[in-house]
Design a protein around this motif. Structure first.
Motif, PDB file in Angstrom:
ATOM      1  N   GLN A  69      49.900  24.675  56.424  1.00  0.00           N
ATOM      2  CA  GLN A  69      51.283  24.481  56.828  1.00  0.00           C
ATOM      3  C   GLN A  69      51.881  23.226  56.203  1.00  0.00           C
ATOM      4  OE1 GLN A  69      51.763  24.700  61.088  1.00  0.00           O
ATOM      5  NE2 GLN A  69      50.748  26.679  61.251  1.00  0.00           N
TER       6      GLN A  69
ATOM      7  N   GLU B 121      52.514  23.786  52.538  1.00  0.00           N
ATOM      8  CA  GLU B 121      53.694  24.626  52.322  1.00  0.00           C
ATOM      9  C   GLU B 121      54.967  23.790  52.377  1.00  0.00           C
ATOM     10  OE1 GLU B 121      53.320  27.580  55.329  1.00  0.00           O
ATOM     11  OE2 GLU B 121      52.116  28.947  54.080  1.00  0.00           O
TER      12      GLU B 121
ATOM     13  N   GLU C  98      57.556  23.020  49.193  1.00  0.00           N
ATOM     14  CA  GLU C  98      58.998  23.277  49.260  1.00  0.00           C
ATOM     15  C   GLU C  98      59.783  22.020  48.928  1.00  0.00           C
ATOM     16  OE1 GLU C  98      62.154  24.628  52.713  1.00  0.00           O
ATOM     17  OE2 GLU C  98      60.289  25.771  52.492  1.00  0.00           O
TER      18      GLU C  98
ATOM     19  N   ASP D 149      60.639  28.866  50.663  1.00  0.00           N
ATOM     20  CA  ASP D 149      59.563  29.849  50.591  1.00  0.00           C
ATOM     21  C   ASP D 149      60.101  31.216  50.155  1.00  0.00           C
ATOM     22  OD1 ASP D 149      56.691  30.146  51.089  1.00  0.00           O
ATOM     23  OD2 ASP D 149      57.289  31.606  52.612  1.00  0.00           O
ATOM     24  N   ALA D 150      61.261  31.579  50.687  1.00  0.00           N
ATOM     25  CA  ALA D 150      61.855  32.865  50.316  1.00  0.00           C
ATOM     26  C   ALA D 150      62.222  32.895  48.836  1.00  0.00           C
ATOM     27  CB  ALA D 150      63.097  33.119  51.168  1.00  0.00           C
TER      28      ALA D 150
ATOM     29  N   TRP E 125      59.064  33.407  46.560  1.00  0.00           N
ATOM     30  CA  TRP E 125      58.546  34.772  46.461  1.00  0.00           C
ATOM     31  C   TRP E 125      59.534  35.707  45.791  1.00  0.00           C
ATOM     32  CZ3 TRP E 125      53.660  35.132  46.606  1.00  0.00           C
ATOM     33  CH2 TRP E 125      52.907  34.265  47.408  1.00  0.00           C
TER      34      TRP E 125
ATOM     35  N   ASP F  60      55.855  44.614  56.233  1.00  0.00           N
ATOM     36  CA  ASP F  60      55.729  43.388  57.018  1.00  0.00           C
ATOM     37  C   ASP F  60      54.335  42.761  56.930  1.00  0.00           C
ATOM     38  OD1 ASP F  60      54.339  45.295  58.413  1.00  0.00           O
ATOM     39  OD2 ASP F  60      55.154  44.745  60.379  1.00  0.00           O
TER      40      ASP F  60
ATOM     41  N   GLY G 246      54.797  39.349  56.015  1.00  0.00           N
ATOM     42  CA  GLY G 246      55.981  38.764  56.621  1.00  0.00           C
ATOM     43  C   GLY G 246      55.676  37.527  57.429  1.00  0.00           C
ATOM     44  N   THR G 247      56.733  36.814  57.789  1.00  0.00           N
ATOM     45  CA  THR G 247      56.575  35.566  58.542  1.00  0.00           C
ATOM     46  C   THR G 247      56.564  35.800  60.052  1.00  0.00           C
ATOM     47  OG1 THR G 247      58.986  35.235  58.515  1.00  0.00           O
ATOM     48  CG2 THR G 247      57.711  34.240  56.722  1.00  0.00           C
TER      49      THR G 247
ATOM     50  N   ASP H  82      51.966  35.844  63.774  1.00  0.00           N
ATOM     51  CA  ASP H  82      51.406  34.515  64.052  1.00  0.00           C
ATOM     52  C   ASP H  82      49.924  34.510  63.688  1.00  0.00           C
ATOM     53  OD1 ASP H  82      50.595  32.070  65.043  1.00  0.00           O
ATOM     54  OD2 ASP H  82      51.771  32.220  66.883  1.00  0.00           O
ATOM     55  N   HIS H  83      49.633  34.152  62.458  1.00  0.00           N
ATOM     56  CA  HIS H  83      48.248  34.148  61.977  1.00  0.00           C
ATOM     57  C   HIS H  83      47.397  33.127  62.726  1.00  0.00           C
ATOM     58  CE1 HIS H  83      49.013  36.868  58.597  1.00  0.00           C
ATOM     59  NE2 HIS H  83      50.144  36.210  58.408  1.00  0.00           N
TER      60      HIS H  83
END
Length: 274
Positions: free
Chosen positions: A179, A182, A186, A193-194, A197, A222, A225-226, A229-230
């Motif tokens: 996190q 990331e 950015e 992030d969008a 990709w 998806d 997708g974001t 919740d991994h």
């Protein structure tokens, strides 16, 4: 962001312990009587939060406090000792991952995981510190005491209880690093992030239609997708595995003690009809 750029315990261990446990000599009053060890450590944490751990130096902290660098050395020998004081400070009760609420061992570990992740988000510089050999101050020991008190009813051996804490922390560190990286990517690239990709989309669409990746191309839209919740998914699977172990241990111990096994989360199992 580099990993392990600083190492806990790199200063004078004896002097650091004196400062953490307030057992050493106190500095004589200098030209700035308002200057305290507490203020120095707090300023160092603020600088690290704002500008990264690399920005922390005795000169920089002195500037932040409006005093001379030599004044700081009356309170702390150097950056090595200061780093250990910073590590212990961020574990204080106000943001301590060991503030776990009420409930059995599973809710406690679940709360620990999320609280520790929040701690790394607040202080991303923690990921830059090699803490394989930490200097144990009062906040660190308070934290461990609270966690162990909550998970001891699991019925595991003492080394296993420590391993449970190590397991949760290791999982959280990996998620927190992803996190934080990331956010850093950015910031440094200027791409959201969008946008990142989207720049790859034409090539990826072509690759998926080539027939070379049948499994990847069959995934739902998806899948990456974001909305999923991994972190929570992984944490729950860790807790599921621990629950299997706890249940098996209690089932094995029950015939020997003659007691009814407790529920896996630490609460008493309900009794059946007479």
């Amino acid at each position: 962001m580099a990993s392990g750029t600083e190492t806990s315990g790199s200063g004078d261990i004896g002097r650091t312990l004196e400062l953490l446990w307030d057992t050493g000599r106190r500095p004589s009053r200098g030209p700035r009587p308002g200057l305290t060890l507490e203020r120095i450590v707090a300023a160092a944490v603020e600088v690290a939060d704002r500008d990264g751990l690399g920005a922390v130096s005795m000169r920089r902290i002195a500037t932040e406090l409006g005093t001379g660098t030599m004044s700081l050395y009356r309170y702390v020998p150097g950056k090595g000792e200061l780093l250990d004081l910073m590590l212990d400070r961020v574990q204080r009760p106000s943001e301590n991952p060991a503030d776990l609420g009420d409930g059995g061992w599973r809710p406690a570990l679940h709360a620990l995981g999320h609280a520790t992740l929040a701690l790394y988000r607040r202080h991303p510089w923690l990921l830059e510190v090699n803490q394989s050999r930490p200097i144990l101050g009062p906040s660190a020991l308070d934290s461990m005491e609270k966690v162990l008190a909550r998970i001891r009813p699991m019925g595991l051996t003492d080394p296993e209880l420590i391993s449970v804490i190590v397991m949760i922390d290791g999982y959280v560190v990996g998620a927190a690093r992803t996190q934080v990286y990331e956010r850093e990517a950015e910031r440094s690239s200027g791409l959201t992030d969008a946008e990142f990709w989207q720049a790859q989309e034409p090539v990826l669409v072509k690759a998926m239609s080539s027939g070379r990746y049948p499994v990847l191309s069959s995934l739902s839209e998806d899948a990456f997708g974001t909305g999923f919740d991994h972190f929570e998914f992984g944490l729950q699977r860790i807790l599921d595995g621990l629950e299997v172990l706890v249940t098996a241990r209690r089932a094995a111990d029950a015939p020997a003690t003659g007691d009814a096994p407790a529920a896996a989360d630490g609460s008493a199992a309900p009794e059946g009809p007479a």
